[in-house]
Design a protein around this motif. Structure first.
Motif, short mmCIF file in Angstrom:
data_model
loop_
_atom_site.label_atom_id
_atom_site.label_comp_id
_atom_site.label_asym_id
_atom_site.label_seq_id
_atom_site.Cartn_x
_atom_site.Cartn_y
_atom_site.Cartn_z
N ALA A 60 0.83 -1.21 0.00
CA ALA A 60 0.00 0.00 0.00
C ALA A 60 0.86 1.26 0.00
O ALA A 60 0.54 2.24 -0.68
CB ALA A 60 -0.93 -0.01 1.21
N PHE A 61 1.97 1.20 0.74
CA PHE A 61 2.86 2.36 0.81
C PHE A 61 3.46 2.66 -0.57
O PHE A 61 3.45 3.81 -1.03
CB PHE A 61 3.98 2.12 1.82
N TYR A 62 3.96 1.63 -1.25
CA TYR A 62 4.58 1.87 -2.55
C TYR A 62 3.55 2.27 -3.60
O TYR A 62 3.83 3.10 -4.47
CB TYR A 62 5.37 0.64 -2.99
N LEU A 63 2.36 1.71 -3.52
CA LEU A 63 1.30 2.14 -4.42
C LEU A 63 0.92 3.60 -4.15
O LEU A 63 0.62 4.36 -5.08
CB LEU A 63 0.07 1.23 -4.26
N TYR A 64 0.95 3.97 -2.89
CA TYR A 64 0.65 5.35 -2.51
C TYR A 64 1.70 6.29 -3.10
O TYR A 64 1.38 7.37 -3.59
CB TYR A 64 0.62 5.47 -0.99
N ILE A 65 2.97 5.89 -3.04
CA ILE A 65 4.05 6.70 -3.60
C ILE A 65 3.88 6.85 -5.12
O ILE A 65 4.10 7.92 -5.68
CB ILE A 65 5.43 6.08 -3.28
N ILE A 66 3.47 5.77 -5.77
CA ILE A 66 3.20 5.82 -7.22
C ILE A 66 2.07 6.82 -7.50
O ILE A 66 2.16 7.65 -8.42
CB ILE A 66 2.85 4.43 -7.77
N LEU A 67 1.03 6.74 -6.69
CA LEU A 67 -0.10 7.65 -6.85
C LEU A 67 0.34 9.10 -6.61
O LEU A 67 -0.02 10.00 -7.38
CB LEU A 67 -1.21 7.27 -5.87
N GLU A 68 1.11 9.30 -5.55
CA GLU A 68 1.60 10.66 -5.25
C GLU A 68 2.45 11.20 -6.40
O GLU A 68 2.33 12.37 -6.77
CB GLU A 68 2.44 10.62 -3.96
N THR A 69 3.29 10.34 -6.97
CA THR A 69 4.15 10.76 -8.08
C THR A 69 3.33 11.11 -9.31
O THR A 69 3.59 12.12 -9.98
CB THR A 69 5.15 9.63 -8.42
N PHE A 70 2.31 10.32 -9.58
CA PHE A 70 1.43 10.59 -10.72
C PHE A 70 0.69 11.92 -10.54
O PHE A 70 0.59 12.73 -11.48
CB PHE A 70 0.43 9.45 -10.91
N VAL A 71 0.17 12.14 -9.34
CA VAL A 71 -0.55 13.39 -9.07
C VAL A 71 0.40 14.59 -9.16
O VAL A 71 0.05 15.64 -9.69
CB VAL A 71 -1.25 13.34 -7.70
N THR A 72 1.63 14.43 -8.64
CA THR A 72 2.63 15.50 -8.73
C THR A 72 2.91 15.84 -10.19
O THR A 72 2.95 17.02 -10.57
CB THR A 72 3.94 15.07 -8.04
N PHE A 73 3.10 14.80 -10.99
CA PHE A 73 3.36 15.01 -12.43
C PHE A 73 2.18 15.72 -13.09
O PHE A 73 2.37 16.67 -13.86
CB PHE A 73 3.61 13.66 -13.11
N SER A 74 0.97 15.29 -12.79
CA SER A 74 -0.23 15.84 -13.42
C SER A 74 -0.43 17.31 -13.05
O SER A 74 -0.73 18.16 -13.91
CB SER A 74 -1.46 15.03 -13.02
N ILE A 75 -0.28 17.61 -11.76
CA ILE A 75 -0.46 19.00 -11.31
C ILE A 75 0.65 19.89 -11.86
O ILE A 75 0.40 21.04 -12.26
CB ILE A 75 -0.51 19.06 -9.77
N SER A 76 1.87 19.36 -11.92
CA SER A 76 2.98 20.12 -12.49
C SER A 76 2.72 20.44 -13.96
O SER A 76 2.96 21.57 -14.41
CB SER A 76 4.29 19.33 -12.36
N TYR A 77 2.25 19.45 -14.67
CA TYR A 77 1.94 19.64 -16.09
C TYR A 77 0.84 20.68 -16.26
O TYR A 77 0.95 21.61 -17.07
CB TYR A 77 1.52 18.32 -16.73
N TYR A 78 -0.22 20.52 -15.47
CA TYR A 78 -1.36 21.47 -15.55
C TYR A 78 -0.90 22.89 -15.25
O TYR A 78 -1.24 23.83 -15.97
CB TYR A 78 -2.44 21.02 -14.56
N GLY A 79 -0.13 23.05 -14.16
CA GLY A 79 0.30 24.37 -13.75
C GLY A 79 1.16 25.06 -14.80
O GLY A 79 0.93 26.23 -15.15
N MET A 80 2.16 24.36 -15.35
CA MET A 80 3.03 24.97 -16.34
C MET A 80 2.32 25.20 -17.67
O MET A 80 2.57 26.20 -18.35
CB MET A 80 4.28 24.10 -16.55
N HIS A 81 1.40 24.29 -18.04
CA HIS A 81 0.66 24.47 -19.29
C HIS A 81 -0.21 25.72 -19.22
O HIS A 81 -0.28 26.51 -20.16
CB HIS A 81 -0.18 23.24 -19.59
N LYS A 82 -0.87 25.90 -18.08
CA LYS A 82 -1.71 27.09 -17.91
C LYS A 82 -0.88 28.36 -17.87
O LYS A 82 -1.32 29.42 -18.35
CB LYS A 82 -2.54 26.97 -16.62
N TYR A 83 0.30 28.26 -17.28
CA TYR A 83 1.17 29.44 -17.15
C TYR A 83 1.80 29.82 -18.49
O TYR A 83 1.76 30.98 -18.91
CB TYR A 83 2.27 29.17 -16.13
#
Length: 544
Positions: A60-83
């Motif tokens: 569960a911990f490693y799956l959580y880290i994968i999820l956190e990494t995916f969300v970080t990537f997605s939000i980073s992409y969204y933020g820079m694309h909008k900017y």
């Protein structure tokens, strides 16, 4: 171990039908610690769900880290694309930021879960700030949501970010147009953020004011010499530095400043200054008796340094790709593949270094329960290996890295040791009470059978505001509190069951409703806007 205790407490609460952990009764030494008032727990729910599905805390911990990494990537992409309006630059930025050395250090080397989660939402906060003061002030909800998610993750990172944004605003204040209207939007963002976080923020304040607690330690540790920071970064070591690509940006980025817009220039200089502030060049010793001492580790500024330097480096790389395409007909795909290869290559070198460090250190398995007398994890720098089979061993006794944060001030030294050892005081004599203890969500129960009626018992349970006690057949009442802020009872003649329970206050319940209604309102408005835009688009399409 600190965050594992938090996660386990939430998991056991949810298992038994309680969805909000107030006092820790299954973890943190089972003494009713109020740590959950001071560390947000909402974003740990995904881990609990993953554990319920996998029935394995490590998976569960490693799956959580994968999820956190995916969300970080997605939000980073969204933020820079909008900017920037550039998908290519958004991809470059999200790669650089998501797999940045400092973030990998937090996630994989230190397992500093709360802080690493916080940096997931930092690009959203920066985008919201940019919109409010420099572009579309009507998008103030972005800033409110970003800051709320940041606060759900880590209070200190939220404070650091707010301070950084304030300094940024002061620097650019003369460039802000429609100052009054934009400040009004910022005030709206603050107001909405308070509503969205009320369920955590106000109980936090209530407990801070209602108890005399000791917070985490203050001071400044792990301050490195400038050359140590440069050398560690060049080697891309899994350390509290910005890593290879970003230290090159710090050292060589000035050569590209002439071609950079104002905000990109600011990103470079902000990142550079923040990196310098993590070193001994800044006189941290002069601030030991100031609120800045709550920072604990100046290297925490590397989180903000990382995002600012990634903004600048993504600009440089994006421009280089454009030039390569124009001058040498190198396709964008080839250039992006090169960026991906470099990013992942550096990530792999960091990962291998972490693995090699762990193997060479002969880190032991946590195959026996630590005790105060033999706290063997501390003998190996508080490191140990966990599996799903030995996971539960860490919850019997925990004595380092924040184990006693937010205990009452009076519970210290020998008193602290006695409490976490489950030593009660029965008519002035020490008695071991661990075998009399049963824990339930937000509730501790003691069976005092065998102790004479009328005996005065000082229980090894910490007192926090809204704790209530039920003695035998009596109703729940406010407890008698000792001079050291533990709970005291008198043994009844019959039914010698003692229950200490945290009962939600009016403030706890009302702020939870406020936050739920606020999030529901945000969701309804967002869906309404999406629907309205879709109808307008369809109308325009039919007209044409």
């Amino acid at each position: 171990m600190f965050h594992a205790n938090r996660m386990e407490e939430l998991y056991r609460n949810i298992q038994q039908g309680s969805f909000i952990p107030r006092i820790s009764t299954a973890t943190f030494n089972q003494v009713g610690s109020g740590i959950n008032f001071f560390y947000p727990w909402l974003l740990l729910y995904p881990w609990v769900l993953l554990r319920l599905v996998t029935n394995n805390p490590i998976s569960a911990f490693y799956l959580y880290i994968i999820l956190e990494t995916f969300v970080t990537f997605s939000i980073s992409y969204y933020g820079m694309h909008k900017y920037s309006g550039s998908k290519r630059r958004a991809l470059i930025f999200s790669l650089l930021y998501t797999f940045a050395n400092y973030r990998l250090f937090l996630v994989f080397h230190q397992n500093v879960l709360a802080e690493s989660i916080a940096y997931t939402f930092l690009p959203l906060v920066l985008l919201g700030f940019y919109e409010v003061f420099f572009r579309d002030k009507k998008k103030w909800p972005l800033l409110a949501i970003g800051m709320s998610l940041l606060l759900y993750s880590h209070m200190l990172t939220t404070a650091l970010t707010a301070f950084f944004l304030l300094i940024t605003l002061l620097i650019f204040w003369r460039n802000v147009v429609e100052k009054g209207a934009r400040m009004l939007s910022a005030i709206k963002a603050v107001g909405l953020s308070i509503l969205l976080t009320a369920f955590y923020l106000f109980p936090f304040i209530e407990q801070t004011l209602g108890n005399h607690l000791r917070a985490s330690w203050t001071g400044f540790n792990f301050i490195q010499q400038p050359m140590q920071v440069i050398e560690s970064s060049i080697n891309n070591e899994p350390d509290h530095t910005v890593g290879f690509l970003l230290i090159l940006t710090v050292l060589l980025g000035f050569t590209y400043l002439r071609n950079a817009p104002v905000l990109e220039k600011y990103s470079y200089f902000a990142g550079l200054i923040l990196v310098v502030l993590t070193t001994s060049l800044f006189p941290w010793g002069g601030f030991l008796n100031t609120p800045l001492a709550n920072l604990q580790f100046p290297f925490r500024l590397n989180g903000l340094a990382t995002v600012m330097l990634c903004i600048y480096l993504s600009f440089i790389i994006n421009n280089m790709i454009i030039k390569l395409k124009v001058k040498y007909q190198v396709t964008t795909i080839v250039s992006l593949l090169a960026v991906i290869a470099i990013t992942f290559g550096l990530m792999l070198t960091t990962s291998h270094q972490i693995i090699n460090q762990r193997l060479s250190a002969n880190v032991p398995m946590l195959n026996k329960r630590p005790t105060p007398e033999n706290y063997y994890p501390a003998k190996n720098g508080a490191y140990y290996n966990l599996t799903s089979e030995n996971w539960h061993n860490m919850f019997y006794y925990y004595g380092h890295n924040g184990a006693f944060d937010y205990f009452p001030v009076a519970v210290k030294g020998k008193i602290n040791d006695a409490v976490v050892n489950h030593q009660a005081i029965v008519d002035g004599k020490k008695v071991y009470f661990a075998n009399r203890l049963t824990s339930k969500p937000n509730q501790l129960e003691y069976n005092l059978t065998g102790i004479k009626a009328g005996a005065n018992v000082k229980l090894p349970v910490l007192y926090y505001k809204n704790d209530f006690v039920k003695i035998g057949n009596e109703h729940f009442e406010k407890p008698t509190v000792t001079k050291v802020d533990t709970i005291q009872v008198r043994v009844p003649k019959h039914d010698k069951q003692i229950i200490i329970k945290y009962r939600n206050s009016v403030l706890d319940n009302s702020t939870l409703v406020v936050s739920l209604v606020s999030w529901l309102g945000v969701l309804i408005i967002y869906i309404g806007n999406i629907t309205r835009k879709k109808k307008i688009h369809e109308t325009v399409f039919k007209t044409n």
